[in-house]
Design a protein around this motif. Structure first.
Motif, mmCIF file in Angstrom:
data_model
loop_
_atom_site.group_PDB
_atom_site.id
_atom_site.type_symbol
_atom_site.label_atom_id
_atom_site.label_comp_id
_atom_site.label_asym_id
_atom_site.label_seq_id
_atom_site.Cartn_x
_atom_site.Cartn_y
_atom_site.Cartn_z
ATOM 1 N N VAL A 159 0.922 -1.138 -0.058
ATOM 2 C CA VAL A 159 -0.109 -0.067 0.011
ATOM 3 C C VAL A 159 0.762 1.127 -0.006
ATOM 4 C CG1 VAL A 159 -1.545 1.251 1.212
ATOM 5 C CG2 VAL A 159 -2.020 -1.079 1.429
ATOM 6 N N ALA A 160 0.496 2.063 -0.781
ATOM 7 C CA ALA A 160 1.328 3.460 -0.679
ATOM 8 C C ALA A 160 -0.101 4.329 -0.388
ATOM 9 C CB ALA A 160 1.654 3.928 -2.167
ATOM 10 N N VAL A 161 0.463 5.414 0.854
ATOM 11 C CA VAL A 161 -0.549 6.151 1.242
ATOM 12 C C VAL A 161 0.115 7.452 0.865
ATOM 13 C CG1 VAL A 161 -1.671 7.489 3.126
ATOM 14 C CG2 VAL A 161 -1.386 4.871 3.157
ATOM 15 N N ILE A 162 -0.923 8.258 0.063
ATOM 16 C CA ILE A 162 -0.276 9.538 -0.430
ATOM 17 C C ILE A 162 -0.684 10.729 0.039
ATOM 18 C CG2 ILE A 162 0.434 11.048 -2.683
ATOM 19 C CD1 ILE A 162 1.168 8.142 -2.764
ATOM 20 N N GLY A 163 -0.178 11.572 1.072
ATOM 21 C CA GLY A 163 -0.440 12.559 1.830
ATOM 22 C C GLY A 163 -0.232 12.042 3.288
ATOM 23 N N ALA A 164 0.622 12.939 3.956
ATOM 24 C CA ALA A 164 1.143 12.911 5.307
ATOM 25 C C ALA A 164 0.250 13.855 6.250
ATOM 26 C CB ALA A 164 2.584 12.703 5.222
ATOM 27 N N GLY A 165 -0.858 13.977 5.917
ATOM 28 C CA GLY A 165 -1.451 14.650 6.884
ATOM 29 C C GLY A 165 -2.282 13.905 7.959
ATOM 30 N N ALA A 166 -3.308 14.246 8.847
ATOM 31 C CA ALA A 166 -3.949 13.547 9.953
ATOM 32 C C ALA A 166 -4.668 12.128 9.081
ATOM 33 C CB ALA A 166 -4.783 14.390 10.717
ATOM 34 N N ALA A 167 -5.512 12.579 8.041
ATOM 35 C CA ALA A 167 -6.063 11.421 7.480
ATOM 36 C C ALA A 167 -5.019 10.285 6.985
ATOM 37 C CB ALA A 167 -6.998 11.866 6.368
ATOM 38 N N GLY A 168 -3.895 10.806 6.303
ATOM 39 C CA GLY A 168 -3.105 10.083 5.516
ATOM 40 C C GLY A 168 -2.105 9.145 6.690
ATOM 41 N N MET A 169 -1.867 9.708 7.827
ATOM 42 C CA MET A 169 -1.352 9.066 9.029
ATOM 43 C C MET A 169 -2.155 7.876 9.443
ATOM 44 S SD MET A 169 1.624 11.575 10.678
ATOM 45 C CE MET A 169 0.710 13.022 10.751
ATOM 46 N N ILE A 170 -3.260 8.348 9.868
ATOM 47 C CA ILE A 170 -4.186 7.396 10.215
ATOM 48 C C ILE A 170 -4.483 6.372 9.259
ATOM 49 C CG2 ILE A 170 -6.698 6.961 11.256
ATOM 50 C CD1 ILE A 170 -6.480 9.862 11.968
ATOM 51 N N ALA A 171 -4.780 6.560 8.050
ATOM 52 C CA ALA A 171 -4.762 5.449 7.069
ATOM 53 C C ALA A 171 -3.530 4.513 7.007
ATOM 54 C CB ALA A 171 -5.151 5.951 5.400
ATOM 55 N N ALA A 172 -2.388 5.216 7.213
ATOM 56 C CA ALA A 172 -1.044 4.011 7.100
ATOM 57 C C ALA A 172 -1.212 3.219 8.172
ATOM 58 C CB ALA A 172 -0.065 5.152 7.149
ATOM 59 N N LEU A 173 -1.519 3.847 9.500
ATOM 60 C CA LEU A 173 -1.579 3.114 10.571
ATOM 61 C C LEU A 173 -2.779 1.921 10.740
ATOM 62 C CD1 LEU A 173 -1.266 5.886 13.338
ATOM 63 C CD2 LEU A 173 0.171 4.042 13.007
ATOM 64 N N ALA A 174 -3.808 2.121 9.864
ATOM 65 C CA ALA A 174 -5.072 1.315 9.819
ATOM 66 C C ALA A 174 -4.605 0.224 8.754
ATOM 67 C CB ALA A 174 -6.075 2.227 9.283
ATOM 68 N N PHE A 175 -3.865 0.562 7.860
ATOM 69 C CA PHE A 175 -3.542 -0.460 6.939
ATOM 70 C C PHE A 175 -2.361 -1.396 7.638
ATOM 71 C CE2 PHE A 175 -5.120 2.185 3.475
ATOM 72 C CZ PHE A 175 -5.828 0.967 2.736
ATOM 73 N N GLU B 92 2.551 11.423 14.261
ATOM 74 C CA GLU B 92 4.129 11.110 13.793
ATOM 75 C C GLU B 92 4.824 10.094 14.524
ATOM 76 O OE1 GLU B 92 4.847 15.363 11.321
ATOM 77 O OE2 GLU B 92 5.229 15.132 13.621
ATOM 78 N N ALA B 93 4.749 10.324 16.003
ATOM 79 C CA ALA B 93 5.413 9.266 16.889
ATOM 80 C C ALA B 93 4.738 7.905 16.764
ATOM 81 C CB ALA B 93 5.021 9.910 18.360
ATOM 82 N N GLY B 94 3.529 7.962 16.541
ATOM 83 C CA GLY B 94 2.808 6.636 16.137
ATOM 84 C C GLY B 94 3.331 6.061 15.107
ATOM 85 N N ILE B 95 3.525 6.778 13.953
ATOM 86 C CA ILE B 95 4.263 6.322 12.503
ATOM 87 C C ILE B 95 5.434 5.648 13.063
ATOM 88 C CG2 ILE B 95 4.875 7.036 10.335
ATOM 89 C CD1 ILE B 95 1.956 6.686 10.248
ATOM 90 N N ALA B 96 6.255 6.258 13.570
ATOM 91 C CA ALA B 96 7.801 6.229 13.962
ATOM 92 C C ALA B 96 7.832 4.860 14.507
ATOM 93 C CB ALA B 96 8.337 7.068 14.508
ATOM 94 N N ALA B 97 6.828 4.466 15.428
ATOM 95 C CA ALA B 97 7.020 3.378 16.235
ATOM 96 C C ALA B 97 6.534 1.925 15.553
ATOM 97 C CB ALA B 97 6.123 3.410 17.585
ATOM 98 N N VAL B 98 5.964 2.057 14.341
ATOM 99 C CA VAL B 98 5.479 0.912 13.592
ATOM 100 C C VAL B 98 6.297 0.538 12.333
ATOM 101 C CG1 VAL B 98 3.494 0.141 12.145
ATOM 102 C CG2 VAL B 98 3.012 1.618 13.977
ATOM 103 N N PRO B 99 7.187 -0.660 12.541
ATOM 104 C CA PRO B 99 8.121 -0.945 11.581
ATOM 105 C C PRO B 99 7.502 -1.418 10.049
ATOM 106 C CG PRO B 99 8.270 -2.438 13.597
ATOM 107 C CD PRO B 99 6.949 -1.640 13.789
ATOM 108 N N ARG B 100 6.180 -1.460 10.000
ATOM 109 C CA ARG B 100 5.547 -2.068 8.526
ATOM 110 C C ARG B 100 5.291 -0.570 8.074
ATOM 111 N NH1 ARG B 100 3.307 -6.696 7.734
ATOM 112 N NH2 ARG B 100 2.885 -8.067 9.445
#
Length: 430
Positions: free
Chosen positions: A23-39, A135-143
């Motif tokens: 999965v490529a999530v395009i856009g690193a605002g709140a919606a994009g970061m939440i999508a990345a964590l959800a995937f 951002e801290a949550g994203i950094a903590a997820v190796p996937r």
């Protein structure tokens, strides 16, 4: 994400094969970061693509389902904190006040979260605090791999979408989740149109400190140019959204900080005592829009790439979180069943599940906003009668409150399951 020229084509014969990422999530605002964590929580390897962000001085009200999602994804504890570290403030009471000065004025109405058995309708958080926690949550997820770049072109091919970045890199992705904003290059690349409506209004936003406690009450003054809303933040602070005519927005924007603070205090009828500006101001022309489709090929739209709502009723990001949770759920279920997570059946299901929610809330916000702007007496009377009925009938009031907090049907798992159970699952995936 800043707009960049983008194009889409289907010419796999001209493209050397690339090993696609999930999965490529395009856009690193709140919606994009939440999508990345959800995937990632669904077991996908995710590449989150977006340029370094700018500071965001606005605030957001996170509804109950959105809080469940952030709990599940491990972000909520970073915001909740205790004492001085607390980044969120509960919205326990919503108070509506008719400040139109018109002949037919609606009665004042208050809605209390306790009537629904909820501790709060929503939790208010400054966007900067939310983005830092994400951002801290994203950094903590190796996937999740974070790429600080913008997408220049998108090529939708049969087995993967090819992305060319502005730094020269080329990637392929089995699924593209486009959370790249209202001017979405991915939406344009996919050939998806956007139906828009412009309003003769501008939203002035700011954070102010005040002398009197807000007591977790959000007060919304209804004025002839739109709502003026005081949203409680931690401490004696409030986020304001002041919707005015464009000419009035120019006047307010030209005021120095002290004069601006006095004007906000005047518009608030000194409800919270003396007010002082506590951060930068913003001005945003009001516009609404909905994409003609929410998916095309392997490109799926979410957040403001799919729908744009005025900052009325706190629907924008909450809709984007439901987009992310729904798409991640559909894609995860498909892959576990051995199907293509970006197949046409997923696109159809995503369209079906999101269209009614987005359409109904867009319509409700539009009708409410227009009812304030109109000088047509029967509409003013109908609005007043409706608020009177809500004030008199506990049943009607609870129905309205429940719908405002979030949809009661077709809620994605991430937003409806018990928080403790979800948090445990998310930690196991990470």
């Amino acid at each position: 994400m800043e707009p960049h020229p983008a194009s889409a084509s289907r010419s796999p014969a001209q493209s050397p094969a690339l090993a696609p990422i999930d999965v490529a999530v395009i856009g690193a605002g709140a919606a994009g970061m939440i999508a990345a964590l959800a995937f990632a929580a669904e077991g996908f390897d995710v590449t989150l693509i977006g340029p370094p962000r700018r500071r965001d001085a606005r605030a957001t009200a996170l509804m109950d389902g959105s809080v469940h999602a952030l709990e599940a994804l491990g972000v909520w504890p970073r915001l909740q904190g205790v004492g001085a570290s607390r980044k969120v403030s509960p919205l326990r009471v919503m108070r509506l006040v008719d400040d139109t000065g018109r002949l037919w004025r609606a009665p004042e109405v208050s809605f209390e979260a306790g009537e629904l058995g909820l501790p709060a309708f929503a939790w208010n958080v400054e966007n900067e605090a939310l983005l830092q926690a994400l951002e801290a949550g994203i950094a903590a997820v190796p996937r999740i791999t974070r790429v600080k770049a913008s997408v220049a072109t998108v090529t939708d091919e049969p087995d993967a979408a090819r992305l060319v970045l502005d730094d020269g890199r080329t990637l392929a992705a089995a699924l593209v989740a486009a959370a790249d904003g209202r001017n979405s290059p991915c939406r344009a690349a996919a050939g998806i149109g956007l139906h828009t409506r412009d309003y003769p209004q501008v939203a002035i936003t700011a954070t102010l400190s005040h002398d009197r406690p807000h007591r977790d009450v959000s007060t919304e003054f209804h004025t002839p140019t739109g709502p003026f809303t005081l949203v409680p933040l931690p401490g004696n602070r409030a986020s304001i959204v002041c919707v005015v005519a464009p000419k009035d927005a120019e006047v307010l924007s030209a005021l120095d900080d002290a004069a601006f603070s006095r004007e906000m205090e005047r518009r608030a009828h000194s409800l919270l005592g003396k007010m002082r500006l506590d951060g930068p101001r913003g001005a945003f022309p009001l516009v609404a829009g909905t994409a003609e489709r929410f998916a095309a090929g392997r490109i799926f739209l979410m957040g403001e790439a799919a729908h744009i709502l005025p900052p009325i009723g706190a629907q924008g990001l909450n809709l984007g979180i439901r987009d992310a949770a729904t798409l991640a759920e559909l894609a995860g279920d498909a892959r576990r069943a051995g199907r293509d997570p970006a197949g046409s059946d997923i696109a159809d299901a995503y369209e079906r599940r999101r269209r009614m929610d987005v359409g109904s809330r867009s319509l409700a916000v539009d009708l409410f906003n227009r009812s304030l702007l109109t000088g047509f007496l029967p509409i003013q009377g109908a609005r007043g009668l409706g608020l009177w009925a809500l004030g008199r009938s506990a049943t009607l009031r609870r129905l309205a409150m429940r719908e405002g907090v979030g949809p009661g049907r077709d809620v994605p798992r991430l937003m409806r399951a018990p928080a403790a159970e979800l948090a445990s699952d998310a930690n196991n995936v990470a």
